[in-house]
Structures are given as C-alpha cells and as structure tokens.
Write a protein that holds these residues in place. Sequence first.
Motif, PDB file in Angstrom:
ATOM      1  N   LEU A 128     -14.379  10.313 -11.086  1.00  0.00           N
ATOM      2  CA  LEU A 128     -14.896   8.965 -10.886  1.00  0.00           C
ATOM      3  C   LEU A 128     -13.952   7.919 -10.606  1.00  0.00           C
ATOM      4  N   THR A 129     -12.703   8.009 -11.608  1.00  0.00           N
ATOM      5  CA  THR A 129     -11.650   6.843 -11.635  1.00  0.00           C
ATOM      6  C   THR A 129     -10.514   7.251 -10.677  1.00  0.00           C
ATOM      7  N   GLY A 130     -10.281   8.474 -10.590  1.00  0.00           N
ATOM      8  CA  GLY A 130      -8.926   9.062  -9.771  1.00  0.00           C
ATOM      9  C   GLY A 130      -7.766   9.127 -10.651  1.00  0.00           C
ATOM     10  N   LEU A 131      -8.036   8.707 -11.880  1.00  0.00           N
ATOM     11  CA  LEU A 131      -6.998   8.717 -12.952  1.00  0.00           C
ATOM     12  C   LEU A 131      -6.774  10.327 -13.456  1.00  0.00           C
ATOM     13  N   PRO A 132      -5.737  10.573 -14.238  1.00  0.00           N
ATOM     14  CA  PRO A 132      -5.423  11.644 -14.874  1.00  0.00           C
ATOM     15  C   PRO A 132      -6.797  12.044 -15.802  1.00  0.00           C
ATOM     16  N   ASN A 133      -7.145  12.743 -15.873  1.00  0.00           N
ATOM     17  CA  ASN A 133      -8.249  13.183 -17.012  1.00  0.00           C
ATOM     18  C   ASN A 133      -7.714  13.559 -18.577  1.00  0.00           C
ATOM     19  N   ARG A 134      -8.486  14.082 -19.295  1.00  0.00           N
ATOM     20  CA  ARG A 134      -8.081  14.342 -20.727  1.00  0.00           C
ATOM     21  C   ARG A 134      -7.184  15.522 -20.763  1.00  0.00           C
ATOM     22  N   ARG A 135      -7.548  16.562 -19.756  1.00  0.00           N
ATOM     23  CA  ARG A 135      -6.654  17.953 -19.713  1.00  0.00           C
ATOM     24  C   ARG A 135      -5.184  17.403 -19.274  1.00  0.00           C
TER      25      ARG A 135
ATOM     26  N   LEU B  49     -16.230   1.391 -13.912  1.00  0.00           N
ATOM     27  CA  LEU B  49     -15.241   2.524 -14.044  1.00  0.00           C
ATOM     28  C   LEU B  49     -14.411   2.690 -12.844  1.00  0.00           C
ATOM     29  N   ARG B  50     -14.780   2.811 -11.583  1.00  0.00           N
ATOM     30  CA  ARG B  50     -13.763   2.808 -10.631  1.00  0.00           C
ATOM     31  C   ARG B  50     -13.252   1.792 -10.345  1.00  0.00           C
TER      32      ARG B  50
END
Length: 299
Positions: free
Chosen positions: A151-158, A198-199
């Motif tokens: 959704l955001t294009g940011l790094p995720n939790r992983r 969020l985006r």
Amino acid sequence: MNFKIHDKLVHEVESPKGLLYRMIIIYACCITALLTVLALVIGDTSKLNFYFFINTCTVAVMTWFIRKSFNIHSREAHLLVFRISLFFLLNSSLASMAGGMNLIDRDTASLIAAILYVPAMLMIIYSFRKFINYVNHNYKSAVNLSLTDELTGLPNRRHLNIKLREIENRLATICIADIDHFKRINDTYGHDAGDRVLRNTGLILSNLANDNVFISRSGGEEFAIVIIDHASAEGIVRKIKESVSYDCNGTFKISFSIGVAIKQKHESSSSTITAADDALYQAKRSGRDRIIYSSRFNN
C-alpha cells in the motif's frame, strides 16, 4: 487457501507449442527408426553396436531436454535461441549415429556433427548468459516485493526485522510513529480515505529515507524509523513529524505521535523497540501530535 500451479506450459495437443514439441519428438523417433532400419536393410547388424546405443541414449536425452524446455513460462527471445541450440545438438547426435553405423562416411558425419555442434554451443552460451540476467532480475524483483509494503511502498515488517538484526551492535535511534485518530478517519470517511492517507504518508516518508534513515510500515497505521549512527537524530525526528502533519483536502488534519528510544551498542534492538513503543503510548496519553523520548534518552 492452497493454490496449485501446474508446472507445464502446454496443456493441449492443439496448442501451437504443443504441436511443436510433439513434432520434435516425432522427428527424433522417426529419424532414429529410419537409421536403424537402413542399417538392418544393408544387412550388417554388427553396426548396431555399443556406439549406436550411446548415440541413441544421447538422442533420447536431447529430445527429453527439448520437451522439458517447453515447461518454462517465458516469452524471452533467449529461450527460443536455447531451444534451437538443443535442436542443433539433437541433429548433431543423429549425424554422429549415422556415421557410427557407416550409413554415411564417418569423416562426413563428423564434419556435419561439428558444423551443427559449434553454433549450438555458441547459442547455448548466449542464452545461458541471458537466462542468468533474467533469473537475477526476477529474483531481485521477488525479494523486493517480499520486503515492500504494497500500500505505502515502504519497507514492510519483514524488512524492518532484517534491519534491526543488522544494527544489533551499532548505535541507533529507533522511533515508533503512529497516525493520530486513524480509526476515526476510517470510521468517518471510509477505508478508501484511510488508504489514501497511508499512501500519502508513505510517499512523504519515502522521500525522507536515505542510507542512514530507514523508514518502514510496521503494521496498520504504525511506522518504524531507524536512524543509524546519526548525531542529529532529534532534528531528523522533528522534520519527519512536521512533514507528516498536513491537511487532507481541507477535510481533516493528519498528525503524528512519535515515541523515540536511543539504542546503545550493547543494547538489543528488541528492547529499544519496546522502549520506543512505551514512549509512543505516553505520547498518545499526553494528547497525541507530539514526540516523546524514552527515559533512556536522559540516562
């Protein structure tokens, strides 16, 4: 839900690729049978020797290899080049078989086999190099997708967990940030509006990230910020908060609550995350739209 993906590209005989690989199999079988019949008709069965069986096995392996190449899901030109090279090698083996059975002069058979073998190997080298680039590109894309929030294009939790392991023995500032009253935005304006927030927030934060500032979406409306070995961490955190504070089309205001904890080299990332999370909780209890530093900051 379990999705089973079939490993075959061709499922029906009537498909163009299905007809093509079947024609290659029929071609190999017919030529091998023809050479065998000619050897028997000539009358010297001693020509059906060990050399003949070795070549027969080679032809069978090459035919099987060509057949398996049609299981690859790709329209890349190098795959076509690879299949053509395998077909050349197949014919090289057939020429060698004919020479071994004395159906044609052995020197002529060796020349034909070599003429087919050389371009085949050059094409295999070319297609192999292209295939390596293709695999590396797709592997990199798959890794990036697995480490990126859709959704955001940011790094995720992983990706965040990987980064936290990398800084275990380093000085860092870790922040947990949360969009204020996000549930109210979803309930009042709908989930589409929440997704837009969020985006937009992800776009703003991605422009603030660099080699020393890692920003990820850690879940829901929560974001994690890792500032590595940076003396001006306070200024960076303040800039992040100011950048995310904006009016959404004049309808509602977006603001950030941020909890900050300083990680010393001897401290674990997990304990620092917990401290930053506690500081975030204090920021929310204190009225939101503020930065709260963990008590570690004053130690």
